[in-house]
Design a protein around this motif. Structure first.
Motif, PDB file in Angstrom:
ATOM      1  N   ALA A   8       3.132  21.007  42.142  1.00 13.92           N
ATOM      2  CA  ALA A   8       1.953  20.756  42.879  1.00 13.92           C
ATOM      3  C   ALA A   8       2.458  21.091  44.195  1.00 13.92           C
ATOM      4  N   ASP A   9       1.604  21.988  44.994  1.00 13.80           N
ATOM      5  CA  ASP A   9       1.659  22.288  46.285  1.00 13.80           C
ATOM      6  C   ASP A   9       3.028  23.001  46.590  1.00 13.80           C
ATOM      7  N   ARG A  61       2.398  17.778  51.296  1.00 22.30           N
ATOM      8  CA  ARG A  61       3.752  17.531  50.677  1.00 22.30           C
ATOM      9  C   ARG A  61       3.604  18.599  49.254  1.00 22.30           C
ATOM     10  N   ALA A  62       4.783  19.005  48.712  1.00 24.55           N
ATOM     11  CA  ALA A  62       4.911  19.282  47.427  1.00 24.55           C
ATOM     12  C   ALA A  62       5.595  18.569  46.393  1.00 24.55           C
ATOM     13  N   LEU A 103       8.734  16.848  48.621  1.00 30.57           N
ATOM     14  CA  LEU A 103       9.132  17.431  49.938  1.00 30.57           C
ATOM     15  C   LEU A 103       8.003  17.495  50.724  1.00 30.57           C
ATOM     16  N   SER A 104       7.955  16.837  51.916  1.00 30.03           N
ATOM     17  CA  SER A 104       6.841  16.531  52.980  1.00 30.03           C
ATOM     18  C   SER A 104       7.111  18.098  53.913  1.00 30.03           C
ATOM     19  N   ALA A 105       5.887  18.185  54.438  1.00 32.04           N
ATOM     20  CA  ALA A 105       5.611  19.151  55.207  1.00 32.04           C
ATOM     21  C   ALA A 105       6.725  18.992  56.519  1.00 32.04           C
ATOM     22  N   ARG A 108      10.943  15.882  55.261  1.00 31.40           N
ATOM     23  CA  ARG A 108      11.634  14.987  54.542  1.00 31.40           C
ATOM     24  C   ARG A 108      11.277  15.245  52.990  1.00 31.40           C
ATOM     25  N   SER A 109      12.579  14.693  52.205  1.00 31.82           N
ATOM     26  CA  SER A 109      12.737  15.030  50.831  1.00 31.82           C
ATOM     27  C   SER A 109      12.960  13.541  50.337  1.00 31.82           C
ATOM     28  N   ARG A 110      12.213  13.398  48.929  1.00 32.19           N
ATOM     29  CA  ARG A 110      12.587  12.169  48.251  1.00 32.19           C
ATOM     30  C   ARG A 110      12.988  12.619  46.779  1.00 32.19           C
TER      31      ARG A 110
END
Length: 577
Positions: A8-9, A61-62, A103-105, A108-110
């Motif tokens: 997604a995205d 975010r993706a 992954l946010s724009a 930041r990654s989770r």
């Protein structure tokens, strides 16, 4: 094995859901449609670098999710150790694992592993055992000698891995022993000088044999001996003041006058009992003064001039002064230096004995290293011949009938961390040329085929009886067909189909000849509203699939000729499976 992949995205992909086939899945699409985002998504699940530029324009975010099945029990245990849970877990059978990366724009990654949030490294530790991505970077790595050695060692199997582990442990131990031995040898001269200095100092202190606080005591004694006349005069004055002079007729001393006072108070108390307390105090004072006078007299008797003793004290102080000038500000510090230096001397003298021990230890390590290295070289030689023979057979099937491939094992001058030899993969595509280093003599298309041949041989080598492994790996190829076309592309597709019988294979390709062999075919298609380009992924079958293959071959989806060629290619691929 991965059963579902949701994106997604990510990049130009708005939303996509892929149900991957256990065998061969291909992903195709026009240039710029975003088909490589499938590989990028899988790379994120593997803990790949999170680049916020990968988030689709306008999205916050993706997100990428992968669902895995047929997990090895040991892998399931590691998921539990990270706090994750498996879905539909039944007794001894591991369930399904959901791996998520967001992954946010903002960058930041989770990561989530079985529902538990983990670090990217922890996610990669698990996912890397489930997926292996072979992109253009792997093709570059294949040109390096270290990667070629790794492939050869992997092909040799567990037997070589065990010997290699023992060898590397022995090599590390030998290096540490050698380093310590070299250090002790290089320090031998400085150590000898320090031993001489410490020995000299300790011998000098031992001869003098100073005692704690002796210097202070001698200084006080010398002061007394040097001022004996003045001391006697002072003591005599004090004694006369206390007890009087024998030649004096009047009691002018303290003791005589106190006696007179006591006698007077005795007469007074006889008549006036209230003064008895005064009499007692006078009596006590008389006794104290008598004792004090006796002590002063005794001290006066001891204050005799003793030139011999004074000379001895001065000589002893000179000896102690020689020590304090070198080893401390006073005798106590000299004694501390002596204790510390004795310990240091023992340590230094032990270093020479340590050199002998290390020399023996080094000799044993070198002998052991030579034995393990010889075993390692033997196993590599056998594996090199077998792997090269099987790869040549695969290259023949990939339309390279004259290809020659061999692993050159060149002895090293010194044992290395990985063995006694350097490993280099030599290759020749034509019968008239001598094999040379793969990275220098192979073209891009030849490298692609060599890489595929190695992957097929390695996969088949894991399971020669044809049965599927308990935990099926997923192999992802990004443009493995780069630089090839025509009949060669058909053979690449055929070999990928063979590989897919033993491992789950996902291929991103631009060649219809490769896509025709797929068990499942996905197309990434893009669209735009004049401002933002987005892509979606959909599965194609039957006529849609033929149309996609026609587009890939000729760019003419509606051409009857291209459609006929596509149907013919599908039929050929079906027969070739």
């Amino acid at each position: 094995m991965i059963t579902d992949l949701a994106i997604a995205d990510l990049g130009v992909i708005d939303a996509a859901q892929l149900e991957l086939h256990p065998g061969l899945t291909v992903v195709t699409g026009e240039t710029g449609a975003g088909k490589t985002m499938v590989v990028t998504g899988l790379g994120l699940l593997l803990g790949g670098r999170a680049d916020r530029a990968a988030v689709r324009v306008g999205a916050e975010r993706a997100r990428v999710e992968g669902r895995f099945t047929s997990l090895a029990p040991t892998l399931a245990e590691r998921v539990h150790e990270h706090g994750g849970e498996l879905e539909d877990e039944d007794g001894d059978e591991p369930g399904e694992l959901l791996v998520t990366r967001q992954l946010s724009a903002s960058g930041r990654s989770r990561c989530w592993l079985g529902g538990a949030q983990v670090t990217a490294n922890q996610c990669a530790e698990v996912a890397s055992e489930l997926i292996a991505i072979h992109g253009q970077s792997e093709q570059v790595r294949l040109q390096r000698a270290d990667r070629q050695r790794e492939l050869l060692d992997t092909a040799a199997g567990a037997g070589l891995a065990e010997v290699l582990e023992d060898y590397r442990g022995c090599w590390s131990h030998r290096r540490e022993v050698e380093r310590e031995l070299t250090r002790l040898r290089e320090e031998a001269m400085a150590r000898a000088r320090e031993i001489d200095l410490l020995t000299f100092g300790l011998d000098e202190i031992e001869v003098v044999d100073p005692q704690p606080q002796e210097d202070a005591q001698l200084a006080a004694e010398a002061a007394r001996l040097q001022a004996v006349d003045e001391l006697r005069a002072s003591a005599r004055t004090a004694l006369v003041a206390l007890a009087g002079d024998e030649e004096s007729l009047e009691p002018v001393d303290a003791l005589g006058r106190t006696q007179l006072a006591r006698k007077a108070l005795a007469e007074l108390s006889a008549t006036d009992p209230s003064t008895s307390g005064l009499l007692e105090r006078a009596t006590e004072a008389e006794a104290l003064l008598a004792d004090l006078a006796a002590d002063v007299s005794t001290h006066l008797d001891r204050l005799e001039a003793d030139p011999a003793r004074l000379e001895a004290v001065m000589q002893r102080m000179a000896l102690l002064g020689g020590l304090t000038r070198k080893y401390g500000s006073d005798v106590d510090q000299v004694l501390v230096w002596s204790q510390q230096s004795a310990a240091r001397l023992t340590e230094l003298q032990g270093s020479d004995a340590r050199i002998g021990e290390l020399e023996t230890e080094l000799q044993a390590a070198e002998q052991r290293l030579a034995e393990l290295g010889a075993r390692l070289s033997g196993l590599r030689a056998v594996a090199a011949e077998e792997l090269a023979t099987r790869c040549v057979a695969e290259l023949t099937a990939l339309a390279m009938p004259h290809a020659r491939l061999r692993f050159e094992l060149s002895p090293l001058e010194e044992p290395g961390p990985h063995g006694l030899e350097a490993v280099q993969l030599l290759f020749s595509a034509n019968p008239g040329s001598e094999p040379g280093p793969l990275g220098k003599v192979a073209s891009g298309g030849e490298l692609s085929r060599v890489r595929l041949a190695l992957e097929v041989v390695m996969a088949l080598g894991r399971d020669d009886d044809g049965a599927l492994p308990a935990s099926r790996p997923t192999l992802v190829f990004d443009e493995v067909d780069a630089g090839v076309g025509g009949r060669v592309a058909v053979e690449i597709g055929r070999r990928l189909a063979v590989l897919a019988r033993h491992a789950q294979v996902v291929v991103v390709t631009h060649l219809a000849q490769v896509a025709a062999f797929a068990d499942r075919h996905f197309v990434v298609a893009k669209s735009d509203d004049g401002q933002v380009t987005t892509s979606g992924v959909h599965r194609v079958e039957s006529t849609e699939r033929a149309a996609e293959l026609a587009r890939m071959m000729a760019g003419l989806e509606s051409s009857e000729t291209s459609l006929a060629h596509a149907r013919e290619l599908l039929e050929l691929a079906g027969q070739g499976r």
